[in-house]
Design a protein around this motif. Structure first.
Motif, PDB file in Angstrom:
ATOM      1  N   CYS A  12     106.056  -6.787 118.079  1.00  0.00           N
ATOM      2  CA  CYS A  12     104.993  -7.837 118.914  1.00  0.00           C
ATOM      3  C   CYS A  12     104.961  -8.882 118.071  1.00  0.00           C
ATOM      4  O   CYS A  12     104.928  -8.850 116.775  1.00  0.00           O
ATOM      5  N   PHE A  13     104.258 -10.038 118.662  1.00  0.00           N
ATOM      6  CA  PHE A  13     103.915 -11.346 117.599  1.00  0.00           C
ATOM      7  C   PHE A  13     102.742 -10.831 116.779  1.00  0.00           C
ATOM      8  O   PHE A  13     102.778 -11.336 115.672  1.00  0.00           O
ATOM      9  N   GLY A  14     101.853 -10.077 117.350  1.00  0.00           N
ATOM     10  CA  GLY A  14     100.772  -9.663 116.204  1.00  0.00           C
ATOM     11  C   GLY A  14     101.384  -8.910 114.971  1.00  0.00           C
ATOM     12  O   GLY A  14     100.815  -9.068 114.184  1.00  0.00           O
ATOM     13  N   VAL A  15     102.103  -7.897 115.303  1.00  0.00           N
ATOM     14  CA  VAL A  15     102.512  -7.029 114.192  1.00  0.00           C
ATOM     15  C   VAL A  15     103.280  -8.068 113.118  1.00  0.00           C
ATOM     16  O   VAL A  15     103.281  -8.119 112.040  1.00  0.00           O
ATOM     17  N   ALA A  72      96.760  -5.134 111.485  1.00  0.00           N
ATOM     18  CA  ALA A  72      96.727  -5.868 112.934  1.00  0.00           C
ATOM     19  C   ALA A  72      95.671  -5.192 113.714  1.00  0.00           C
ATOM     20  O   ALA A  72      95.088  -5.612 114.485  1.00  0.00           O
ATOM     21  N   CYS A  95      95.335  -8.860 114.670  1.00  0.00           N
ATOM     22  CA  CYS A  95      96.251  -9.412 115.697  1.00  0.00           C
ATOM     23  C   CYS A  95      95.133 -10.165 116.655  1.00  0.00           C
ATOM     24  O   CYS A  95      93.947  -9.773 116.901  1.00  0.00           O
ATOM     25  N   VAL A  98      93.690  -8.274 119.413  1.00  0.00           N
ATOM     26  CA  VAL A  98      92.684  -7.320 119.180  1.00  0.00           C
ATOM     27  C   VAL A  98      91.197  -8.100 119.078  1.00  0.00           C
ATOM     28  O   VAL A  98      90.203  -7.484 119.385  1.00  0.00           O
ATOM     29  N   THR A 161      94.250  -2.251 123.356  1.00  0.00           N
ATOM     30  CA  THR A 161      95.340  -3.147 123.716  1.00  0.00           C
ATOM     31  C   THR A 161      96.605  -2.875 124.133  1.00  0.00           C
ATOM     32  O   THR A 161      97.411  -3.343 125.005  1.00  0.00           O
ATOM     33  N   CYS A 189      97.200  -6.107 126.164  1.00  0.00           N
ATOM     34  CA  CYS A 189      97.887  -7.260 125.424  1.00  0.00           C
ATOM     35  C   CYS A 189      99.445  -7.435 126.347  1.00  0.00           C
ATOM     36  O   CYS A 189      99.765  -6.503 126.733  1.00  0.00           O
ATOM     37  N   THR A 192     102.306  -5.595 125.092  1.00  0.00           N
ATOM     38  CA  THR A 192     102.515  -4.259 125.393  1.00  0.00           C
ATOM     39  C   THR A 192     102.843  -4.004 126.825  1.00  0.00           C
ATOM     40  O   THR A 192     103.624  -3.225 127.210  1.00  0.00           O
TER      41      THR A 192
HETATM   42 FE1  F3S Z   1     100.920  -6.220 119.192  1.00  0.00          FE
HETATM   43 FE2  F3S Z   1      98.603  -7.620 119.011  1.00  0.00          FE
HETATM   44 FE3  F3S Z   1      99.621  -6.443 121.198  1.00  0.00          FE
HETATM   45  S1  F3S Z   1      99.491  -6.341 117.385  1.00  0.00           S
HETATM   46  S2  F3S Z   1     100.671  -4.792 120.694  1.00  0.00           S
HETATM   47  S3  F3S Z   1     100.419  -8.402 120.131  1.00  0.00           S
HETATM   48  S4  F3S Z   1      97.518  -6.396 120.461  1.00  0.00           S
END
Ligand code: F3S
Length: 277
Positions: A12-15, A72, A95, A98, A161, A189, A192
């Motif tokens: 995902c963009f956060g990871v 993250a 993230c 988060v 999230t 999020c 997800t």
């Molecule tokens: Fe990824 Fe951030 Fe969602 S790490 S799963 S975009 S809370």
């Protein structure tokens, strides 16, 4: 055998943002410390360790003036302070989604709500969200947990999230009779949600779904749960050598899904291994 590749798939963009920052820091400093595993994927962690990542469990184990990566999932304000007091350079990979959940928990507690976090109490993200709220925080995993919950004037809810939306809804419904004022921030999020929708679609279009992701990854576990709820035959694997030949038998169309913490190189390895069959 036909493979139907789900989209979106993998990081995902956060990871992705967090791992990109970590790789940049490893390139610049050579050695970077992470408090706990930076990502719930053992194979990816092994790759990062080979680049100079050091895993530690406690701030006390940090050498002075180290470079420290915050994963993250985020961490508590207390840990941030402890790390800074050690003179460390902090690379914050928390993230943004988060951070949003952390801020909402803090806001609710400041405004006098009893904060409820829907999620896994042992998960580092839930602990980081809890750490940002002021005062007592209740963590609930199912509507059953709410039965023993004392009635309160004001209850404020945030979610881990990676929570499944249906579970958040069920818990919020159970909280209605427990409070006079209930405020809910849906902090699940979008990444997800999109991956869960993808898995539902794959479940209806194929004879079985392979979900690729670390066995310690909550978001991958949720994908497996969602597919099973759809009545789908699911195989959860972390890497290609876990492909089960018996499971593949008599299936002519298979869906491929992957958790938000699964790197592309692992997904591609599974796809090419299946394509050779
Ligand atoms: Fe990824 Fe951030 Fe969602 S790490 S799963 S975009 S809370």
């Amino acid at each position: 055998m036909k493979l139907v590749i789900g989209k979106p798939l993998g990081f995902c963009f956060g990871v992705k943002r967090a791992i990109d920052e970590l790789e940049r820091a490893l390139g610049r400093y050579g050695e970077v410390y992470a408090l706990g595993s930076p990502i719930h994927n053992e194979e990816e962690v092994k790759r990062l360790i080979s680049m100079g990542l050091k895993l530690i469990e406690k701030v006390e184990c940090l050498p002075p003036n180290a470079v420290v990566f915050i994963r993250a999932h985020g961490t508590t304000p207390e840990i941030f302070d402890m790390v800074r007091k050690k003179g460390s350079i902090v690379i914050d990979g928390t993230c943004p989604s988060v951070k949003n959940a952390q801020e909402k928990a803090r806001l609710l507690s400041k405004e006098g709500y009893n904060v409820v976090v829907v999620g896994d109490p042992k998960h580092p993200e839930v602990q980081s969200i809890k750490g940002h709220a002021l005062g007592e925080v209740y963590v609930v995993t199912s509507p059953k947990d709410v039965e023993a919950f004392p009635a309160k004037d004001k209850i404020g809810v945030v979610s881990q999230t990676t929570q499944e939306e249906g579970m958040l809804l069920a818990i919020v419904s159970a909280l209605v009779p427990k409070s006079r004022e209930l405020r809910v921030y849906n902090t699940i999020c979008k990444a997800t949600l999109h991956r869960q929708e993808t898995v539902k679609k794959l479940a209806s279009e194929t004879e079985g779904v392979i979900v690729i992701g670390g066995h310690n990854s909550t978001n991958t576990a949720k994908l497996v749960e969602v597919a099973k709820k759809e009545g789908c035959d699911v195989l959860w694997i972390a890497k290609s050598d876990e492909i089960d030949e018996d499971w593949l038998k008599n299936k002519s169309i298979i869906g491929i899904a992957a958790g938000a913490s699964t790197p592309d190189w692992l997904i591609n390895d599974v796809i090419s291994s299946l394509s050779c069959r």
